[in-house]
Write a protein that holds these residues in place. Structure first.
Motif, mmCIF file in Angstrom:
data_model
loop_
_atom_site.group_PDB
_atom_site.id
_atom_site.type_symbol
_atom_site.label_atom_id
_atom_site.label_comp_id
_atom_site.label_asym_id
_atom_site.label_seq_id
_atom_site.Cartn_x
_atom_site.Cartn_y
_atom_site.Cartn_z
ATOM 1 N N MET A 239 0.844 -1.196 0.000
ATOM 2 C CA MET A 239 0.000 0.000 0.000
ATOM 3 C C MET A 239 0.879 1.244 0.000
ATOM 4 O O MET A 239 2.018 1.220 0.479
ATOM 5 C CB MET A 239 -0.903 0.046 1.238
ATOM 6 C CG MET A 239 -1.959 -1.019 1.313
ATOM 7 S SD MET A 239 -2.923 -0.885 2.853
ATOM 8 C CE MET A 239 -3.785 0.643 2.544
ATOM 9 N N ALA A 240 0.310 2.332 -0.524
ATOM 10 C CA ALA A 240 0.926 3.649 -0.428
ATOM 11 C C ALA A 240 -0.156 4.622 0.014
ATOM 12 O O ALA A 240 -1.328 4.465 -0.338
ATOM 13 C CB ALA A 240 1.520 4.075 -1.763
ATOM 14 N N PHE A 241 0.221 5.626 0.801
ATOM 15 C CA PHE A 241 -0.758 6.593 1.300
ATOM 16 C C PHE A 241 -0.040 7.799 1.864
ATOM 17 O O PHE A 241 1.188 7.797 2.034
ATOM 18 C CB PHE A 241 -1.644 5.964 2.391
ATOM 19 C CG PHE A 241 -0.877 5.265 3.468
ATOM 20 C CD1 PHE A 241 -0.327 5.959 4.539
ATOM 21 C CD2 PHE A 241 -0.684 3.884 3.416
ATOM 22 C CE1 PHE A 241 0.396 5.310 5.532
ATOM 23 C CE2 PHE A 241 0.029 3.225 4.400
ATOM 24 C CZ PHE A 241 0.572 3.938 5.461
ATOM 25 N N VAL A 242 -0.809 8.841 2.129
ATOM 26 C CA VAL A 242 -0.307 10.021 2.834
ATOM 27 C C VAL A 242 -0.898 9.987 4.238
ATOM 28 O O VAL A 242 -2.121 9.962 4.403
ATOM 29 C CB VAL A 242 -0.695 11.321 2.107
ATOM 30 C CG1 VAL A 242 -0.282 12.537 2.943
ATOM 31 C CG2 VAL A 242 -0.050 11.379 0.727
ATOM 32 N N LEU A 243 -0.033 9.967 5.234
ATOM 33 C CA LEU A 243 -0.471 9.970 6.633
ATOM 34 C C LEU A 243 -0.430 11.396 7.158
ATOM 35 O O LEU A 243 0.580 12.096 7.000
ATOM 36 C CB LEU A 243 0.440 9.073 7.479
ATOM 37 C CG LEU A 243 0.069 8.932 8.953
ATOM 38 C CD1 LEU A 243 -1.261 8.213 9.114
ATOM 39 C CD2 LEU A 243 1.166 8.182 9.717
ATOM 40 N N THR A 244 -1.526 11.842 7.782
ATOM 41 C CA THR A 244 -1.600 13.215 8.274
ATOM 42 C C THR A 244 -1.354 13.273 9.780
ATOM 43 O O THR A 244 -1.369 12.255 10.471
ATOM 44 C CB THR A 244 -2.972 13.852 7.983
ATOM 45 O OG1 THR A 244 -3.932 13.377 8.940
ATOM 46 C CG2 THR A 244 -3.450 13.498 6.577
ATOM 47 N N HIS A 245 -1.168 14.494 10.280
ATOM 48 C CA HIS A 245 -0.956 14.683 11.716
ATOM 49 C C HIS A 245 -2.200 14.352 12.528
ATOM 50 O O HIS A 245 -2.135 14.239 13.754
ATOM 51 C CB HIS A 245 -0.520 16.127 11.998
ATOM 52 C CG HIS A 245 -1.598 17.135 11.820
ATOM 53 N ND1 HIS A 245 -2.082 17.492 10.575
ATOM 54 C CD2 HIS A 245 -2.306 17.865 12.720
ATOM 55 C CE1 HIS A 245 -3.020 18.398 10.726
ATOM 56 N NE2 HIS A 245 -3.193 18.641 12.008
ATOM 57 N N GLU A 246 -3.353 14.177 11.857
ATOM 58 C CA GLU A 246 -4.584 13.757 12.533
ATOM 59 C C GLU A 246 -4.748 12.236 12.497
ATOM 60 O O GLU A 246 -5.790 11.716 12.871
ATOM 61 C CB GLU A 246 -5.794 14.411 11.855
ATOM 62 C CG GLU A 246 -5.802 15.932 11.937
ATOM 63 C CD GLU A 246 -6.968 16.537 11.183
ATOM 64 O OE1 GLU A 246 -7.321 15.999 10.100
ATOM 65 O OE2 GLU A 246 -7.534 17.525 11.676
#
Length: 302
Positions: A239-246
């Motif tokens: 998998m690939a994704f963007v992880l946010t500070h939330e």
């Protein structure tokens, strides 16, 4: 059906929800379209078209549900144009200026008249309850959409105590450290996207896409005091994704290995859909199983 965005919430250790209880609760609050004078309508729908009588799709420890929301759209320009026309007619006929309160009452009358003819938008929000991990995953790119679904779950099955995960370490601190050192939790690799920000009300913001995140340019921004609030990550070549500070997952991509595994499951539409749900939720669950300890674990109340 595969989630492109995901926000997750924790459920208490004593949480218990049977398929039958949830099915009955959601079936009692089905989606009904907007009436003539309604701005919004929401309710539960069967999540799979191939199973039109089931408001809950269960596969092993996963319960899959879907909330449909319909909104009326009455463009402000349309309303203002009609109001201006009618005000002009009254003022010309009666040779006087219409007062503010009278205009407000006329605007409300026109709104009531136009509302039955207004355009409608329909959106479906999908969610997955992982009863083994005591976790709720909502397919939503913004918090307000996820919170609306949780609110609807609380109305259907009170109190439904879902809560945002709160970790011992601030997520942006860990994201910044991972980006700065290149040392990530096991199974993770840096992607090619990040968002850096000075943590103040009007702090500078830098967005990098299709970029070498270990370049000197990125390191200079970090040395200048910027923190990482969004970080592109790869997980186990699956998998690939963007992880946010939330702790939200954005822009989720399912890489070839996982896509191939999913495509080989199931012999008909329903069994394939269930296999897809199971593999997707379990994969995200595996990511979260590693992510939370890397952030110091969850805070404990009291």
């Amino acid at each position: 059906m595969l989630m492109k965005n995901a926000r997750f919430y924790m459920l208490p250790a004593d949480f218990c929800c049977t398929v039958d209880d949830l099915q009955a609760a959601l079936k009692a609050k089905p989606f009904v379209p907007c009436g003539n004078q309604d701005w919004e309508a929401k309710g539960w729908i069967p999540p799979l078209s191939c199973a039109p009588d089931l408001f809950v799709i269960a596969t092993q420890d996963i319960l899959y549900v879907a909330l449909q929301v319909e909104n009326k759209v009455l463009p402000a320009k349309v309303l203002q144009k009609e109001l201006d026309t009618r005000v002009g007619e009254v003022e010309q006929k009666e040779a006087r200026k219409m007062g503010r309160k009278e205009k407000a009452a006329l605007k409300e009358q026109i709104t009531d008249e136009l509302l039955p003819k207004a355009f409608t938008t329909v959106n479906v929000t999908r969610a997955y309850i992982d009863t083994k991990r005591r976790m709720l995953l909502v397919d939503a790119s913004v918090a307000s959409t996820a919170e609306a679904l949780i609110s609807a779950l609380r109305e259907a099955l009170p109190p439904f105590p879902a809560a945002l995960p709160r970790t011992e370490q601030a997520p942006y601190t860990s994201l910044t450290s991972w980006l700065n050192t290149g040392e990530l939790p096991e199974g993770f690799e840096l992607g090619d996207e990040c968002e850096l920000e000075v943590p103040s009300e009007k702090g500078a913001l830098i967005k990098a896409k299709n970029h070498d995140l270990q370049s000197e340019e990125i390191k200079l921004h970090l040395e200048g005091g910027k923190q990482c609030f969004k970080l592109g990550l790869l997980w186990a070549e699956r998998m690939a994704f963007v992880l946010t500070h939330e702790l939200a997952f954005n822009k989720i991509q399912y890489l070839d290995v996982l896509q191939e595994e999913i495509s080989q499951q199931g012999e008909d539409m329903e069994s394939l859909a269930k296999a897809e749900i199971l593999m997707m939720v379990n994969e995200l669950g595996s990511v979260i199983d590693v992510l939370l300890p890397a952030l110091g674990g969850l805070q404990h109340e009291g």
